[in-house]
Every structure is written in structure tokens, then in C-alpha cells.
Design an enzyme around this catalytic site. Structure first.
Site, PDB file in Angstrom:
ATOM      1  N   ALA A 160       0.840  -1.211   0.000  1.00 40.42           N
ATOM      2  CA  ALA A 160       0.000   0.000   0.000  1.00 40.42           C
ATOM      3  C   ALA A 160       0.865   1.247   0.000  1.00 40.42           C
ATOM      4  CB  ALA A 160      -0.905   0.004   1.219  1.00 40.42           C
ATOM      5  N   SER A 165      -2.488   2.222   3.933  1.00 40.79           N
ATOM      6  CA  SER A 165      -2.296   0.901   4.532  1.00 40.79           C
ATOM      7  C   SER A 165      -3.204   0.721   5.738  1.00 40.79           C
ATOM      8  CB  SER A 165      -0.837   0.725   4.970  1.00 40.79           C
ATOM      9  OG  SER A 165      -0.687  -0.450   5.732  1.00 40.79           O
ATOM     10  N   HIS A 167      -2.554  -1.082   8.081  1.00 40.47           N
ATOM     11  CA  HIS A 167      -1.687  -1.211   9.256  1.00 40.47           C
ATOM     12  C   HIS A 167      -1.601   0.088  10.050  1.00 40.47           C
ATOM     13  CE1 HIS A 167       0.019  -5.277   8.759  1.00 40.47           C
ATOM     14  NE2 HIS A 167      -0.101  -5.056   7.459  1.00 40.47           N
ATOM     15  N   ASP A 174      -0.182  -8.840  10.317  1.00 42.28           N
ATOM     16  CA  ASP A 174       0.212  -9.928   9.429  1.00 42.28           C
ATOM     17  C   ASP A 174       0.706 -11.074  10.293  1.00 42.28           C
ATOM     18  OD1 ASP A 174      -0.269  -8.311   7.232  1.00 42.28           O
ATOM     19  OD2 ASP A 174       1.825  -7.685   7.053  1.00 42.28           O
ATOM     20  N   GLU A 217      -3.366 -12.262   0.047  1.00 48.44           N
ATOM     21  CA  GLU A 217      -2.525 -12.163   1.234  1.00 48.44           C
ATOM     22  C   GLU A 217      -3.181 -12.938   2.380  1.00 48.44           C
ATOM     23  OE1 GLU A 217      -1.421  -8.186   2.274  1.00 48.44           O
ATOM     24  OE2 GLU A 217      -0.369  -7.828   0.384  1.00 48.44           O
ATOM     25  N   HIS A 220      -2.796 -11.530   6.102  1.00 46.10           N
ATOM     26  CA  HIS A 220      -3.185 -10.163   6.464  1.00 46.10           C
ATOM     27  C   HIS A 220      -4.623 -10.131   7.000  1.00 46.10           C
ATOM     28  CE1 HIS A 220      -3.032  -5.655   5.534  1.00 46.10           C
ATOM     29  NE2 HIS A 220      -4.318  -5.861   5.783  1.00 46.10           N
TER      30      HIS A 220
END
Length: 265
Positions: A160, A165, A167, A174, A217, A220
Site C-alpha cells: 500500500a 495501509s 496497518h 500480518d 494475502e 493479512h
């Protein structure tokens, strides 16, 4: 005169049905409800129409949680560079295993994450966090690394851009190993089947790159709360992006009609 009377008698039940509220937590008629979900894919609409009361019950519970749990953060919509949660905690303090020191997540997700880890452990699975909260500047450096390593086009499929993101929310992590093979490991398979029960949802499932913008992913996961993760799993066919887009699109319409719901203790 008999025909108009007969017509009225036939139409009255339909009027009553469409005027009836879908759920006691919302001042929402069946007609409004059907209009609200009309843009969704047919398969998703069918799942919702099969259990509209349960759908709205879960939606009410999801709306009762912190609004940032349902913020849409994707390629088009991002977070301010200075956004940072004020309740970040080091996960190692709680005995959560990570691949390095000083990994942080929001305190609001520590308890459900511990429950997830404990349940996995009881089943014989060993979960490890490979990445957690990332600031805007952290993501900026990581994205630039992937651009230099993979090239711009491939980097945009796998990483990203800064501000975009999940995150940065502090509610996304993750699991390790951060590799596609994680989805075939026992831990990865267990998470795919059970993470939603603890409020976690896989953000980028297999076969959904056209919708999410990112490659598969399996490592994630984003914490959304149990009700929202339940909606993603059981009504939106595991498509978190579709649910968040739907919620963002319809939340302004729903909030004035919402009568409130206290989350269970």
C-alpha cells in the site's frame, strides 16, 4: 364497484408488508431495506434477503462499536499522515509472540487477539505476528523499498502507498510467515475458518484482486469487531472490501434511522 374493492383487499397486505420495520433497532421499512441493498451483487442480496433481521441485528451491533473499526482504507481512500491511534500497546507485554521486539497494536484489539491465540493454541496451532502497526513514515519507507525492488506496477499490487495501509489503523496484523504458502499451513487454514468468530477478517482473499487491488494475502487480517466480521463472512462471502464500501455508502442513510444498540458485555 367490486373490482376496485377486490384490488384494495389484495394490495393492502403488500402495503402492510412494505411498511413494516425490518428490525426494531432501525426505523427502516422493507421497501427502504431492499432499496438499500439493491447495488450489491445478486448472490450477496440473496443471502441478506434470506435473513434480513439477522443481517440488521449484526449491522446494529457493528454500528455500536468504535467507528474507526469500519473505516474504509484502500487504494482510493486513506488516512492523514499524522493519524496515529492513542492506545497503542506493545504486544509482547501481553505474551503475544512476534517476530521482533516493539511491535504494537491498539489496546482495543488485545483481548480478542489473545482469545484468538489461545483458541488456536488449544487446537495445536502456533500463531506468530509478523507485522503490526505501521506509521505513515514506516509505510512510506516500506513502499519505496518495494518500488525499487519490484518496480512501480508490481509494488502497487503488493504494497500500500503511505496513508493507504490498513496497518496505520493499528487494528491490522500480518501473521508469520508473510508468504502465500501461509494459506496452506495448518495455522493459515484454521484462521481462514475461524478468525471471524473473534472479530478478525482477511482483507485480501484469493481471487479478489480486481476488487481489493491487492494480490492474495492469506496472512493479512484486520480486526473489525465480531458483528462486522460475521457480516463479512456470512453475508458478503468473505469480501471485506465490498462490505466496507457498502457500509461507507449507506452509513449516512442508516445512522438517522438507527435507534441504537448496546453491545453485549
Amino acid at each position: 364497484m367490486k373490482k376496485p374493492i377486490l384490488f384494495i383487499l389484495l394490495i393492502l397486505p403488500l402495503i402492510g408488508c412494505y411498511g413494516k420495520k425490518v428490525h426494531s433497532d432501525f426505523n427502516l421499512s422493507i421497501y427502504q431495506f431492499e432499496e438499500m441493498i439493491s447495488p450489491l451483487p445478486e448472490e450477496v442480496r440473496s443471502l441478506i434477503m434470506a435473513n434480513p433481521e439477522i443481517f440488521m441485528e449484526k449491522l446494529s451491533l457493528a454500528m455500536a462499536g468504535p467507528e474507526e473499526l469500519l473505516w474504509l482504507v484502500d487504494k482510493d481512500q486513506g488516512l492523514n499522515p499524522d493519524y496515529a491511534p492513542d492506545d497503542l500497546e506493545e504486544i509482547s507485554f501481553y505474551g503475544i509472540t512476534g517476530t521482533r521486539d516493539n511491535m504494537k497494536l491498539r489496546k482495543i484489539i488485545i483481548s480478542p487477539l489473545l482469545s484468538l491465540f489461545q483458541s488456536a493454541s488449544q487446537m495445536g496451532y502456533h500463531l506468530v505476528v509478523g507485522s503490526a502497526y505501521r506509521s505513515y513514515s514506516n509505510q512510506q519507507a516500506l513502499y519505496q523499498y518495494w518500488v525499487e525492488f519490484l518496480g512501480q506496477e508490481q509494488a502497487d499490487r503488493e504494497s500500500a502507498r503511505p496513508g493507504h495501509s490498513q496497518h496505520q489503523l493499528g487494528t491490522t496484523l500480518d501473521f508469520s510467515p508473510i508468504e502465500e504458502r501461509f494459506g496452506e499451513l495448518p495455522e493459515g487454514k484454521w484462521l481462514m475458518a475461524n478468525a471471524w468468530k473473534f472479530g478478525f477478517s482477511m482483507s485480501y482473499p484469493s481471487g479478489m484482486e480486481e476488487k481489493t487491488g491487492y494480490i492474495y494475502e492469506p496472512w493479512h487480517y484486520r480486526y473489525m469487531g465480531v458483528a462486522a466480521a460475521d457480516l463479512v463472512q456470512n453475508f458478503f462471502q468473505g469480501n471485506q472490501q465490498l462490505f466496507l464500501e457498502f457500509f461507507q455508502l449507506r452509513s449516512a442513510f442508516l445512522k438517522p434511522l438507527w435507534l441504537g444498540k448496546q453491545p453485549p458485555h
